[in-house]
Design an enzyme around this catalytic site. Structure first.
Site, PDB file in Angstrom:
ATOM      1  N   ASP A  50       0.889  -1.158   0.000  1.00 44.45           N
ATOM      2  CA  ASP A  50       0.000   0.000   0.000  1.00 44.45           C
ATOM      3  C   ASP A  50       0.925   1.205   0.000  1.00 44.45           C
ATOM      4  O   ASP A  50       1.581   1.488   1.019  1.00 44.45           O
ATOM      5  CB  ASP A  50      -0.909  -0.010   1.234  1.00 44.45           C
ATOM      6  CG  ASP A  50      -1.828   1.208   1.260  1.00 44.45           C
ATOM      7  OD1 ASP A  50      -1.619   2.141   0.452  1.00 44.45           O
ATOM      8  OD2 ASP A  50      -2.740   1.237   2.097  1.00 44.45           O
TER       9      ASP A  50
ATOM     10  N   SER B 218       1.169  13.255 -14.885  1.00 42.07           N
ATOM     11  CA  SER B 218      -0.028  13.341 -15.733  1.00 42.07           C
ATOM     12  C   SER B 218       0.025  14.631 -16.535  1.00 42.07           C
ATOM     13  O   SER B 218       0.719  15.585 -16.151  1.00 42.07           O
ATOM     14  CB  SER B 218      -1.280  13.355 -14.844  1.00 42.07           C
ATOM     15  OG  SER B 218      -2.440  13.587 -15.614  1.00 42.07           O
TER      16      SER B 218
ATOM     17  N   TYR C 128      -7.083  15.910  -7.973  1.00 40.11           N
ATOM     18  CA  TYR C 128      -6.155  15.017  -8.690  1.00 40.11           C
ATOM     19  C   TYR C 128      -5.034  15.840  -9.326  1.00 40.11           C
ATOM     20  O   TYR C 128      -3.843  15.515  -9.192  1.00 40.11           O
ATOM     21  CB  TYR C 128      -6.935  14.247  -9.762  1.00 40.11           C
ATOM     22  CG  TYR C 128      -6.098  13.381 -10.675  1.00 40.11           C
ATOM     23  CD1 TYR C 128      -5.701  12.103 -10.286  1.00 40.11           C
ATOM     24  CD2 TYR C 128      -5.713  13.830 -11.943  1.00 40.11           C
ATOM     25  CE1 TYR C 128      -4.934  11.302 -11.139  1.00 40.11           C
ATOM     26  CE2 TYR C 128      -4.961  13.044 -12.799  1.00 40.11           C
ATOM     27  CZ  TYR C 128      -4.578  11.783 -12.386  1.00 40.11           C
ATOM     28  OH  TYR C 128      -3.827  10.993 -13.216  1.00 40.11           O
TER      29      TYR C 128
ATOM     30  N   LYS D  65      -0.959  15.809  -8.706  1.00 37.88           N
ATOM     31  CA  LYS D  65       0.009  15.509  -9.772  1.00 37.88           C
ATOM     32  C   LYS D  65       1.000  16.666  -9.976  1.00 37.88           C
ATOM     33  O   LYS D  65       2.156  16.434 -10.310  1.00 37.88           O
ATOM     34  CB  LYS D  65      -0.725  15.175 -11.074  1.00 37.88           C
ATOM     35  CG  LYS D  65      -1.481  13.840 -11.024  1.00 37.88           C
ATOM     36  CD  LYS D  65      -0.541  12.644 -10.879  1.00 37.88           C
ATOM     37  CE  LYS D  65      -1.259  11.320 -10.984  1.00 37.88           C
ATOM     38  NZ  LYS D  65      -0.345  10.158 -10.919  1.00 37.88           N
TER      39      LYS D  65
END
Ligand code: NAD
Length: 260
Positions: free
Chosen positions: A63, A143, A156, A160
């Site tokens: 994890d 990304s 998100y 990133k």
């Protein structure tokens, strides 16, 4: 002439390597000659990917949000591999919401996996390499949303941007030690993450999933949805000596969506 893309003898850990972009990275590294350990929450699927590899390999449960888990998994992986000199910190998650509706839990979920996960994997790998004197290579998966804000993905995108900032900073610190750190910035890639996002986006924007997918293609100058292999082949380049004078870069692999 020696093949500068050849990864024979290299020993890699790929986080989030069970599916999607990570699994494509694992297969591409294996084809290039590396031995790979997949570290993923989904260890059953990791084992099935390892079973296909020509150089063998290992699957370890991890994890990436938990330091003890990353330390334990990396120790097991290094034991299996008999060394470690290439890290692809690729595990990531997303959820979609208008910025004003994002909950604390969603913010933390995205940051825990995407930002903390990269921080922990990179730090644990580099502590080992610095102690051993290993000139390792890191390729993080950022990304397109690490370069430009993305509607419905503000949390998100912020996580990133964190990956890109971390990548550049670590690259500056570790360059004198001969350790290179880069990241890839993919666009609209056909994976299970994309399948989930298309359904969410269609719902949030009152469109059909097919219309959302068609919009992704229209936004892409090279005119198709990106394949995980489009990303994986660039990761092989960044892992190899062909990119020996590159560090701190965020390489756009977007079919031209992003051009700087
Ligand atoms: N699909 C895209 O369009 C796209 C675009 C740009 C960047 N990315 C990035 O690429 C990476 C891979 O995305 P994908 O599309 O292949 O996603 P995916 O959901 O298909 O695969 C993600 C993998 O990460 C693993 N994972 C998730 N949480 C984890 C955790 N806490 N610990 C360990 N493993 C964990 C999952 O089990 C899975 O195997 C992510 O970092 C993602 O943000 C994807």
């Amino acid at each position: 002439m020696a093949d500068i893309f050849d990864l024979t003898g290299r020993k890699a850990i790929v986080t989030g390597g069970s599916k999607g972009i990570g699994a494509a990275i694992v297969r591409a590294l294996d084809r290039a000659g590396a031995t790979v350990a997949i570290a993923d929450l989904d260890v059953m699927t990791a084992q099935s990917v390892v079973a296909e590899l020509k150089n063998g390999g290992f699957a370890v449960e991890i994890d990436v949000t938990k330091r003890e888990s990353v330390e334990h998994a990396f120790n097991l992986a290094v034991e299996g591999l008999g060394g470690f000199d290439l890290l692809c910190a690729n595990a990531g998650v997303s959820t979609m919401k208008p910025a004003i509706d994002i909950t604390d839990e969603e913010w933390d979920f995205n940051f825990d996996v995407n930002a903390r996960g990269v921080f922990l994997a990179n730090q644990i790998a580099t502590r080992r390499w610095l102690a051993e004197g290993t000139k390792g290579v890191i390729v993080n998966t950022a990304s397109l949303a690490a370069k430009v804000g993305a509607p419905l993905l503000a949390h998100y995108s912020a996580s990133k941007f964190a990956v890109f900032g971390w990548t550049q900073s670590l690259a500056r610190e570790l360059a004198p030690k001969g350790i290179r750190v880069n990241c890839v910035c993919p666009g609209f890639v056909k994976t299970s993450m994309q399948e989930r996002e298309i359904v969410w986006e269609a719902e949030l924007r009152g469109m059909t999933p097919e219309a959302v997918r068609a919009e992704y293609v229209t936004m892409t100058p090279l005119g198709r949805i990106e394949e995980p292999e489009d990303v994986a082949d660039v990761v092989v380049f960044l892992a190899s000596d062909a990119s020996r004078f590159m560090t701190g870069q965020g390489i756009n692999i977007t079919g031209g969506v992003r051009m700087d």
